[in-house]
Motif scaffolding. Sequence first.
Motif, mmCIF file in Angstrom:
data_model
loop_
_atom_site.group_PDB
_atom_site.id
_atom_site.type_symbol
_atom_site.label_atom_id
_atom_site.label_comp_id
_atom_site.label_asym_id
_atom_site.label_seq_id
_atom_site.Cartn_x
_atom_site.Cartn_y
_atom_site.Cartn_z
ATOM 1 N N UNK A 287 0.828 -1.242 0.126
ATOM 2 C CA UNK A 287 0.071 -0.065 -0.119
ATOM 3 C C UNK A 287 0.732 1.101 -0.054
ATOM 4 N N UNK A 288 1.963 1.041 0.734
ATOM 5 C CA UNK A 288 2.926 2.225 0.759
ATOM 6 C C UNK A 288 4.276 1.852 0.873
ATOM 7 N N UNK A 289 5.273 2.535 0.161
ATOM 8 C CA UNK A 289 6.546 2.402 0.084
ATOM 9 C C UNK A 289 7.693 3.448 0.237
ATOM 10 N N UNK A 290 8.281 3.643 1.319
ATOM 11 C CA UNK A 290 9.330 4.709 1.345
ATOM 12 C C UNK A 290 10.668 4.023 1.547
ATOM 13 N N UNK A 291 11.418 3.955 0.326
ATOM 14 C CA UNK A 291 12.485 3.472 0.534
ATOM 15 C C UNK A 291 13.523 3.311 1.681
ATOM 16 N N UNK A 292 14.024 2.246 2.352
ATOM 17 C CA UNK A 292 14.754 2.295 3.721
ATOM 18 C C UNK A 292 13.921 2.913 4.732
ATOM 19 N N UNK B 80 9.640 2.851 5.338
ATOM 20 C CA UNK B 80 8.722 2.615 5.829
ATOM 21 C C UNK B 80 7.665 1.531 4.528
ATOM 22 N N UNK B 81 7.281 0.539 5.124
ATOM 23 C CA UNK B 81 6.442 -0.177 4.167
ATOM 24 C C UNK B 81 5.286 -0.414 4.784
ATOM 25 N N UNK B 82 4.010 -0.420 4.024
ATOM 26 C CA UNK B 82 2.878 -0.398 4.484
ATOM 27 C C UNK B 82 1.919 -1.643 3.774
ATOM 28 N N UNK B 83 1.494 -2.674 4.221
ATOM 29 C CA UNK B 83 0.964 -3.788 3.738
ATOM 30 C C UNK B 83 -0.573 -3.773 3.811
ATOM 31 N N UNK C 293 2.105 -2.043 9.146
ATOM 32 C CA UNK C 293 3.306 -0.993 9.064
ATOM 33 C C UNK C 293 4.599 -1.361 9.674
ATOM 34 N N UNK C 294 5.505 -1.179 8.477
ATOM 35 C CA UNK C 294 6.922 -1.738 9.097
ATOM 36 C C UNK C 294 7.680 -0.377 9.106
ATOM 37 N N UNK C 295 8.344 -0.012 10.084
ATOM 38 C CA UNK C 295 9.188 1.405 10.240
ATOM 39 C C UNK C 295 10.478 1.040 10.375
ATOM 40 N N UNK C 296 11.509 1.405 9.625
ATOM 41 C CA UNK C 296 12.833 1.178 9.616
ATOM 42 C C UNK C 296 13.660 2.374 10.161
ATOM 43 N N UNK D 54 10.168 -1.323 13.587
ATOM 44 C CA UNK D 54 9.036 -1.422 14.392
ATOM 45 C C UNK D 54 7.814 -1.709 13.545
ATOM 46 N N UNK D 55 7.006 -2.770 14.164
ATOM 47 C CA UNK D 55 5.852 -3.241 13.427
ATOM 48 C C UNK D 55 4.559 -2.888 14.005
ATOM 49 N N UNK D 56 3.605 -2.566 13.222
ATOM 50 C CA UNK D 56 2.271 -2.438 13.716
ATOM 51 C C UNK D 56 1.239 -3.026 12.944
ATOM 52 N N UNK D 57 0.644 -3.912 13.550
ATOM 53 C CA UNK D 57 -0.336 -4.904 12.693
ATOM 54 C C UNK D 57 -1.906 -4.533 13.163
#
Length: 337
Positions: free
Chosen positions: A260-265, A267-270, A286-289, A299-302
């Motif tokens: 759903x969202x990709x910010x290289x290195x 953040x990833x939202x799935x 949401x995966x925050x690096x 950091x994972x938020x599901x």
Amino acid sequence: MAKWGQGDPRWIVEERADATNVNNWHWTERDATSWSKSKLKEVLVGLVVEGEAGRCEISDLKHVEGEASCNSRKGKLIFFYEWNLRLSWKGTVKESGEKHKGSVEIPNLSEENEVDDTEINVSKKKGEGDVLKDLMRTEGTTKVREALRDYLKALKTEFTLGMILPTKAAVDQELAAERKLSGNTVQDSVSPQSLDTVGVKIPTVKILMREIFNSPADELYSIFTTKELVQKFSKCPAVIEAEKGGKLQMFDGCVSGEYAELVPSQRIVLKWRCRSWPDEHYATVALNFKDMAAQTELQLECKGVPVSNEDSTRQCWKQQYFEEIRTLLQQSKDNME
């Protein structure tokens, strides 16, 4: 001929938006084979058996052959499963410190036999260490049976979630009762307006996790977005389309969704789901690096995880994602040295 509106209620199509298997009357079948293989590994591998003789641990699920399925008919669930399993164990003798290995054979785990009656055979490789073999035959067998019961319990609860769907009338009654008790408040997971759309109210929870990886953020980010790397840590073919709206499929289809969202290195939202969840229900992951020089805090938020799947979802991320990714990173580091 029955008058209009007076027919057998089992054949009456209720006004339900999901229009799926009304009154749970029709035969439906769900393949539980891939899910079962993952669940059996989860409940069996890592089992520890300790006693006066020493300490043993189930180290691997070496062989899994068989299948499992769940069928629904007339509102009842019918289970079929048949498994031939071979486990590896390793142990250390308490007095001497000697290490030994062996195996555990379960030739026929099926719905035809109770877990207590299921045959479990323990063997050990040549040499001394029979005290460990005896430990596995007694306390080890008991723990293995407990783990098999955990698998069957999950099969009949966790995997089947959503197969027996409540009717619209039952959902309306539940909502009315909830409003009466809580003053017109409804759980965040499904609002009153959305009930007419999805037909079923699913109580959900949010999972928060934090992990530290010995890797820079860009390298860790690439493991979640590069097909070859995903296949390496998941040990399964995968579909990875790392772009907004791109598809995601892993672990033989047990996990699916889209990016759903990709910010290289960073953040990833799935949009993310497990196959055992109710049809078309997705969580938002949401995966925050957070880059910390040579390390990265992930950091994972599901959000939106079905309540009954909270523990299994947490274990999925912990064991099948994070632990396997750490192994992959260590292997890459070893190859470079």
